[in-house]
Design a protein around this motif. Structure first.
Motif, PDB file in Angstrom:
ATOM      1  N   ALA A 125       0.842  -1.213   0.000  1.00  0.00           N
ATOM      2  CA  ALA A 125       0.000   0.000   0.000  1.00  0.00           C
ATOM      3  C   ALA A 125       0.874   1.259   0.000  1.00  0.00           C
ATOM      4  O   ALA A 125       0.579   2.229  -0.709  1.00  0.00           O
ATOM      5  CB  ALA A 125      -0.938  -0.003   1.208  1.00  0.00           C
ATOM      6  N   ALA A 126       1.937   1.223   0.790  1.00  0.00           N
ATOM      7  CA  ALA A 126       2.858   2.365   0.821  1.00  0.00           C
ATOM      8  C   ALA A 126       3.517   2.560  -0.533  1.00  0.00           C
ATOM      9  O   ALA A 126       3.633   3.684  -1.036  1.00  0.00           O
ATOM     10  CB  ALA A 126       3.922   2.143   1.896  1.00  0.00           C
ATOM     11  N   SER A 127       3.957   1.462  -1.137  1.00  0.00           N
ATOM     12  CA  SER A 127       4.602   1.534  -2.450  1.00  0.00           C
ATOM     13  C   SER A 127       3.640   2.113  -3.474  1.00  0.00           C
ATOM     14  O   SER A 127       4.005   3.018  -4.244  1.00  0.00           O
ATOM     15  CB  SER A 127       5.055   0.136  -2.876  1.00  0.00           C
ATOM     16  N   MET A 128       2.422   1.577  -3.482  1.00  0.00           N
ATOM     17  CA  MET A 128       1.391   2.063  -4.401  1.00  0.00           C
ATOM     18  C   MET A 128       1.212   3.571  -4.239  1.00  0.00           C
ATOM     19  O   MET A 128       1.188   4.321  -5.219  1.00  0.00           O
ATOM     20  CB  MET A 128       0.088   1.304  -4.100  1.00  0.00           C
ATOM     21  N   ALA A 129       1.107   4.026  -2.997  1.00  0.00           N
ATOM     22  CA  ALA A 129       0.875   5.457  -2.735  1.00  0.00           C
ATOM     23  C   ALA A 129       2.053   6.298  -3.225  1.00  0.00           C
ATOM     24  O   ALA A 129       1.866   7.344  -3.858  1.00  0.00           O
ATOM     25  CB  ALA A 129       0.634   5.683  -1.245  1.00  0.00           C
ATOM     26  N   ASN A 130       3.261   5.854  -2.959  1.00  0.00           N
ATOM     27  CA  ASN A 130       4.435   6.625  -3.390  1.00  0.00           C
ATOM     28  C   ASN A 130       4.522   6.712  -4.908  1.00  0.00           C
ATOM     29  O   ASN A 130       4.811   7.772  -5.468  1.00  0.00           O
ATOM     30  CB  ASN A 130       5.716   5.995  -2.832  1.00  0.00           C
ATOM     31  N   GLY A 131       4.277   5.578  -5.568  1.00  0.00           N
ATOM     32  CA  GLY A 131       4.298   5.583  -7.038  1.00  0.00           C
ATOM     33  C   GLY A 131       3.243   6.513  -7.604  1.00  0.00           C
ATOM     34  O   GLY A 131       3.467   7.227  -8.591  1.00  0.00           O
ATOM     35  N   ALA A 132       2.064   6.529  -6.958  1.00  0.00           N
ATOM     36  CA  ALA A 132       0.975   7.393  -7.407  1.00  0.00           C
ATOM     37  C   ALA A 132       1.363   8.865  -7.286  1.00  0.00           C
ATOM     38  O   ALA A 132       1.170   9.656  -8.210  1.00  0.00           O
ATOM     39  CB  ALA A 132      -0.288   7.106  -6.585  1.00  0.00           C
ATOM     40  N   VAL A 133       1.908   9.235  -6.141  1.00  0.00           N
ATOM     41  CA  VAL A 133       2.252  10.645  -5.907  1.00  0.00           C
ATOM     42  C   VAL A 133       3.357  11.093  -6.866  1.00  0.00           C
ATOM     43  O   VAL A 133       3.290  12.189  -7.439  1.00  0.00           O
ATOM     44  CB  VAL A 133       2.673  10.877  -4.439  1.00  0.00           C
ATOM     45  N   GLU A 134       4.370  10.242  -7.069  1.00  0.00           N
ATOM     46  CA  GLU A 134       5.476  10.654  -7.952  1.00  0.00           C
ATOM     47  C   GLU A 134       4.998  10.855  -9.389  1.00  0.00           C
ATOM     48  O   GLU A 134       5.404  11.814 -10.058  1.00  0.00           O
ATOM     49  CB  GLU A 134       6.614   9.636  -7.864  1.00  0.00           C
ATOM     50  N   ALA A 135       4.136   9.976  -9.870  1.00  0.00           N
ATOM     51  CA  ALA A 135       3.617  10.142 -11.238  1.00  0.00           C
ATOM     52  C   ALA A 135       2.717  11.372 -11.317  1.00  0.00           C
ATOM     53  O   ALA A 135       2.724  12.094 -12.321  1.00  0.00           O
ATOM     54  CB  ALA A 135       2.868   8.879 -11.668  1.00  0.00           C
ATOM     55  N   PHE A 136       1.946  11.627 -10.252  1.00  0.00           N
ATOM     56  CA  PHE A 136       1.121  12.839 -10.229  1.00  0.00           C
ATOM     57  C   PHE A 136       1.989  14.089 -10.285  1.00  0.00           C
ATOM     58  O   PHE A 136       1.661  15.056 -10.986  1.00  0.00           O
ATOM     59  CB  PHE A 136       0.243  12.875  -8.969  1.00  0.00           C
ATOM     60  N   VAL A 137       3.088  14.079  -9.569  1.00  0.00           N
ATOM     61  CA  VAL A 137       3.995  15.242  -9.555  1.00  0.00           C
ATOM     62  C   VAL A 137       4.512  15.526 -10.960  1.00  0.00           C
ATOM     63  O   VAL A 137       4.525  16.684 -11.412  1.00  0.00           O
ATOM     64  CB  VAL A 137       5.161  14.999  -8.567  1.00  0.00           C
ATOM     65  N   ARG A 138       4.939  14.478 -11.660  1.00  0.00           N
ATOM     66  CA  ARG A 138       5.424  14.680 -13.041  1.00  0.00           C
ATOM     67  C   ARG A 138       4.317  15.260 -13.930  1.00  0.00           C
ATOM     68  O   ARG A 138       4.573  16.100 -14.791  1.00  0.00           O
ATOM     69  CB  ARG A 138       5.925  13.355 -13.621  1.00  0.00           C
ATOM     70  N   ALA A 139       3.081  14.773 -13.727  1.00  0.00           N
ATOM     71  CA  ALA A 139       1.964  15.208 -14.572  1.00  0.00           C
ATOM     72  C   ALA A 139       1.536  16.633 -14.232  1.00  0.00           C
ATOM     73  O   ALA A 139       1.301  17.448 -15.131  1.00  0.00           O
ATOM     74  CB  ALA A 139       0.786  14.244 -14.412  1.00  0.00           C
ATOM     75  N   ALA A 140       1.422  16.939 -12.947  1.00  0.00           N
ATOM     76  CA  ALA A 140       0.970  18.273 -12.547  1.00  0.00           C
ATOM     77  C   ALA A 140       1.995  19.327 -12.956  1.00  0.00           C
ATOM     78  O   ALA A 140       1.632  20.451 -13.319  1.00  0.00           O
ATOM     79  CB  ALA A 140       0.720  18.321 -11.038  1.00  0.00           C
ATOM     80  N   ALA A 141       3.280  18.956 -12.924  1.00  0.00           N
ATOM     81  CA  ALA A 141       4.340  19.931 -13.226  1.00  0.00           C
ATOM     82  C   ALA A 141       4.154  20.571 -14.599  1.00  0.00           C
ATOM     83  O   ALA A 141       4.405  21.769 -14.761  1.00  0.00           O
ATOM     84  CB  ALA A 141       5.711  19.263 -13.132  1.00  0.00           C
ATOM     85  N   ILE A 142       3.717  19.781 -15.573  1.00  0.00           N
ATOM     86  CA  ILE A 142       3.623  20.335 -16.932  1.00  0.00           C
ATOM     87  C   ILE A 142       2.347  21.148 -17.127  1.00  0.00           C
ATOM     88  O   ILE A 142       2.159  21.778 -18.160  1.00  0.00           O
ATOM     89  CB  ILE A 142       3.736  19.248 -18.026  1.00  0.00           C
ATOM     90  N   GLU A 143       1.459  21.136 -16.119  1.00  0.00           N
ATOM     91  CA  GLU A 143       0.230  21.927 -16.241  1.00  0.00           C
ATOM     92  C   GLU A 143       0.283  23.219 -15.433  1.00  0.00           C
ATOM     93  O   GLU A 143      -0.354  24.200 -15.816  1.00  0.00           O
ATOM     94  CB  GLU A 143      -0.978  21.113 -15.764  1.00  0.00           C
ATOM     95  N   ILE A 144       0.957  23.213 -14.291  1.00  0.00           N
ATOM     96  CA  ILE A 144       0.782  24.339 -13.350  1.00  0.00           C
ATOM     97  C   ILE A 144       1.848  25.416 -13.477  1.00  0.00           C
ATOM     98  O   ILE A 144       1.791  26.419 -12.759  1.00  0.00           O
ATOM     99  CB  ILE A 144       0.697  23.844 -11.885  1.00  0.00           C
ATOM    100  N   ALA A 145       2.831  25.243 -14.376  1.00  0.00           N
ATOM    101  CA  ALA A 145       3.879  26.249 -14.532  1.00  0.00           C
ATOM    102  C   ALA A 145       3.243  27.613 -14.795  1.00  0.00           C
ATOM    103  O   ALA A 145       2.220  27.692 -15.467  1.00  0.00           O
ATOM    104  CB  ALA A 145       4.797  25.862 -15.697  1.00  0.00           C
ATOM    105  N   PRO A 146       3.802  28.732 -14.257  1.00  0.00           N
ATOM    106  CA  PRO A 146       5.122  28.821 -13.621  1.00  0.00           C
ATOM    107  C   PRO A 146       5.168  28.369 -12.172  1.00  0.00           C
ATOM    108  O   PRO A 146       6.229  28.449 -11.557  1.00  0.00           O
ATOM    109  CB  PRO A 146       5.442  30.314 -13.735  1.00  0.00           C
ATOM    110  N   GLN A 147       4.034  27.933 -11.602  1.00  0.00           N
ATOM    111  CA  GLN A 147       4.143  27.299 -10.292  1.00  0.00           C
ATOM    112  C   GLN A 147       4.908  25.987 -10.466  1.00  0.00           C
ATOM    113  O   GLN A 147       4.931  25.417 -11.560  1.00  0.00           O
ATOM    114  CB  GLN A 147       2.754  27.032  -9.705  1.00  0.00           C
ATOM    115  N   ARG A 148       5.518  25.518  -9.374  1.00  0.00           N
ATOM    116  CA  ARG A 148       6.356  24.327  -9.472  1.00  0.00           C
ATOM    117  C   ARG A 148       5.873  23.252  -8.514  1.00  0.00           C
ATOM    118  O   ARG A 148       5.188  23.547  -7.527  1.00  0.00           O
ATOM    119  CB  ARG A 148       7.810  24.687  -9.148  1.00  0.00           C
ATOM    120  N   ILE A 149       6.265  22.008  -8.807  1.00  0.00           N
ATOM    121  CA  ILE A 149       5.910  20.891  -7.919  1.00  0.00           C
ATOM    122  C   ILE A 149       7.002  19.825  -7.989  1.00  0.00           C
ATOM    123  O   ILE A 149       7.449  19.447  -9.088  1.00  0.00           O
ATOM    124  CB  ILE A 149       4.525  20.302  -8.272  1.00  0.00           C
TER     125      ILE A 149
END
Lengths: 199, 199
Positions: A125-149
């Motif tokens: 469950a922990a692994s699943m959650a970490n993988g989810a958050v890291e992929a979300f970070v990569r995805a959100a980064a390309i949408e929210i610029a110039p804000q950063r994540i």
């Protein structure tokens, strides 16, 4: 900067708070049982309240997540759901609700962990959650610029070895102070969509 | 082998079914609207029914997932929850419920996708789901041996370019037949905890 720090009472939250304060930032701490603002951000409605109470901030920093540890065969669907709400959706909500509220060039720094890439038995469950958050970070980064994540993904803390060391046999720990510096780097730097691994 | 194939009516499910049948395997197809067994595996109770109806199988193969595509700011908590239930928890349940039921040296092959590592705008829920499943695969692999678990992570299909090509500018597509061979490799090979990327 004015920085909202989630996970006020944890070992990591305390270390990150000290590091950011030491850099001259104003830190508003949020925790379920301690801190300037007492809320449970696993509830999206309480995330809204946190932002309303905090006012305008320059950076949001997450240091806490709740996930169950059990063998796969002892997990229930509810265990995986609780990991999703306790470490994934709560951090996504910080971002989703935070984008329209924080500074134009503000940043989000979320917490993941080594188990996403290097699991241990009982960590599904922990692994699943970490993988989810890291992929979300990569995805959100390309949408929210110039804000950063970015995300911070540390291995076991030196300061937690006595309690958790048996779960990480042969693994070199990392000092909390070093993890806290990764948060400083994420908050004050220019990178986005990065996973800062510490191991 | 006797193989349970989830996602009977999709482009990928059809291609994987043909490839596995072509290798001499007996394939039981499962889908919401078509296939030998008609169930929605987003509901954990229906996963149980699928296993009860299918009887003993040697391999379980997932080819389908449902996630919403919207900009982060247009997502709701419910959108992320639906991605979690539609692509993460459904596949976790196939494994969790399947381990005690499938063959002693049986295998699970789950579906993720390129957006976990290379997002596009609007993919934050899809990316999150793919990252979650891949990390779960690595974690489950070290617990369920000698049973095996892998994931297939393809980029856009050549056969879907007309429909989705605009979302993947400049990205070389992959033929469904090649993706189907990755499933054959996962099912018939000896590897576990692997993410087979096709791009």
């Amino acid at each position: 900067m004015k920085i909202l720090l989630i996970g006020a009472t944890g070992k990591l939250g305390t270390a990150v708070g000290e590091a950011l304060t030491g850099r001259g930032h104003e830190v508003i701490t949020v925790g379920r049982t301690g801190g300037d603002l007492r809320y449970d951000i696993a509830d999206p409605a309480q995330v809204t309240e946190v932002y309303e109470r905090a006012g305008s901030v320059d950076a949001v920093v997450g240091t806490a997540g709740d996930v169950p540890y059990k063998p796969v065969l002892e997990m229930s669907p509810e265990d995986y759901r609780s990991a999703f709400h306790g470490k994934v959706l709560n951090q996504i909500e910080l971002v989703r609700q935070g984008v329209p509220r924080i500074a134009e060039r503000g940043s989000f720094t979320l917490i993941t962990g080594v188990l996403g890439r290097d699991p241990i038995p009982t960590s599904s469950a922990a692994s699943m959650a970490n993988g989810a958050v890291e992929a979300f970070v990569r995805a959100a980064a390309i949408e929210i610029a110039p804000q950063r994540i970015n995300a911070i993904s540390p291995t076991v803390f030196t300061e937690s070895l006595e309690k958790y060391g048996d779960f990480f046999p042969g693994i070199r720990p990392v000092d909390l102070a070093e993890v806290a510096q990764a948060y400083v780097r994420s908050v004050e730097g220019g990178q986005t969509g990065r996973i800062y691994t510490l191991e």
